[in-house]
Design an enzyme around this catalytic site. Structure first.
Site, PDB file in Angstrom:
ATOM      1  N   HIS A  85       0.824  -1.212   0.000  1.00  0.00           N
ATOM      2  CA  HIS A  85       0.000   0.000   0.000  1.00  0.00           C
ATOM      3  C   HIS A  85       0.866   1.272   0.000  1.00  0.00           C
ATOM      4  CE1 HIS A  85      -0.301  -0.328   4.727  1.00  0.00           C
ATOM      5  NE2 HIS A  85       0.925  -0.145   4.319  1.00  0.00           N
ATOM      6  N   ASN A  86       0.340   2.281  -0.678  1.00  0.00           N
ATOM      7  CA  ASN A  86       0.965   3.618  -0.788  1.00  0.00           C
ATOM      8  C   ASN A  86       2.228   3.638  -1.647  1.00  0.00           C
ATOM      9  OD1 ASN A  86      -1.011   4.391   1.099  1.00  0.00           O
ATOM     10  ND2 ASN A  86       0.397   4.159   2.817  1.00  0.00           N
TER      11      ASN A  86
END
Length: 353
Positions: free
Chosen positions: A252-253
């Site tokens: 994620h990110n």
């Protein structure tokens, strides 16, 4: 038209309600009736938002934040800037997870398709020439561009947008994502599932809701059985023209620049950023929160633990500049050869222990 988003937000809530949900105490002098309407990172937060800090390396972001309230440990409560209310707790990240669950109660079980709806939801918008093979599922309010083919058994989640002339392979799933034009997503790919986010604790690990998206730009190709997690608060981004092999994990990110090449069995940890034209060799990987500069190359089975400069070539574990790593390997080889020669000459081997 602005995308409506993938999660419905509850609230707003009074600061006192947010503090109670987060298990925090409001600093003296603050107005407990102030309304908070969302959760944001420190650098994005405004007067109606709550944020958090649990790592001192982000103190400069705390100094500059415009958040209405911020979850902090007692030791840095006095560091919170004027205009921001300190919500004091020994575990800010746990409090942040609970605040997210308050504002986004559906984030733990996001909707993919409407129960009881036909395979292609009647609210989905399909341009002319879209091909839907048997067994595919298209969720509510999804949008699919002309010339795109959705193969058998693929799942396109609610409100997903897919551009024109794309191919979504058999049994692939695409949720919480905005996909550009001419994107190829091979069989078994998983895009948009929640990231691996937990607030760790001695009595168990608290799941942190993930409310970000995946943005896939034009001309990207994603190999079979690769997984790309949606962002926690911000987006996971795959840049234009990047090529990703089979069996790659992207956390994620993560931000991947334009025209990168990510070879099979590579793992890119959360919040890592790759510049443009980066090459990651097979079975390589990164720790989280580092930057790989544009044009850099990371060799196969190599693992950077710190930022990699633009244009650099890194190799080994932990990864180092290629020449430095090669010299170390050569030195080890010479030492092993010297010791082997001494043993063969009759020199007794050293005793263990």
């Amino acid at each position: 038209m602005e995308h409506p988003g993938f999660f419905e937000r509850a609230g707003p809530y009074a600061l006192s309600e947010v503090a109670t949900a987060a298990g925090a105490e409001i600093a003296n002098g603050a107005d407990p009736a102030v309304k908070i309407d969302d959760v944001r990172p420190l650098f994005e937060a405004g007067p109606s938002h709550i944020s958090f800090i649990d790592n001192k390396k982000y103190l400069t972001q705390l100094d500059a934040t415009k958040a209405g309230a911020c979850l902090v440990i007692p030791a840095i409560a006095d560091r919170v800037p004027a205009g921001t209310t300190a919500l004091i707790t020994k575990q800010p990240y746990h409090g942040f997870a609970r605040a997210l669950a308050l504002f986004y109660p559906a984030a733990m079980q996001p909707m993919v398709a409407t129960a009881g709806a036909p395979p292609v939801d009647p609210t989905a918008v399909l341009e002319a020439g879209v091909m839907i093979e048997p067994g595919a599922v298209i969720g509510r309010e999804a949008q699919i561009g002309a010339g795109t083919r959705i193969a058998a058994g693929a799942v396109i989640g609610a409100r997903v947008t897919i551009g024109r002339d794309c191919f979504i392979g058999p049994l692939a799933t695409v949720t919480h994502a905005l996909v550009g034009d001419r994107v190829i997503i091979h069989s078994g790919v998983r895009i948009g599932q929640d990231g691996f986010g937990f607030a760790m604790g001695r009595t168990g690990h608290l799941k942190v809701p993930q409310i970000g998206r995946v943005i896939i730009q034009d001309d990207v190709e994603i190999g079979a059985n690769t997984t790309i997690d949606r962002g926690a608060l911000k987006d996971t981004i795959i840049g234009e023209g990047s090529k990703i092999d089979n069996l790659v994990q992207i956390g994620h990110n993560v931000i991947i620049g334009r025209h990168c090449v990510i070879v099979s069995m590579c793992g890119i940890s959360g919040s890592t950023e790759l510049g443009d034209f980066v090459v990651m060799g097979g079975q390589s990987g990164t720790v989280g929160h580092i930057k790989i500069g544009s044009g850099a190359q990371v060799g196969g089975a190599s693992h950077p633990t710190h930022d990699v400069p633009p244009g650099a070539r890194y190799f080994g574990t932990p990864a180092k500049p290629l020449r430095e790593s090669a010299r170390e390997q050569a030195m080890i080889k010479r030492l092993v050869a010297r010791d082997k020669d001494s043993y063969e000459d009759g020199t007794p081997e050293p005793e263990e222990g």
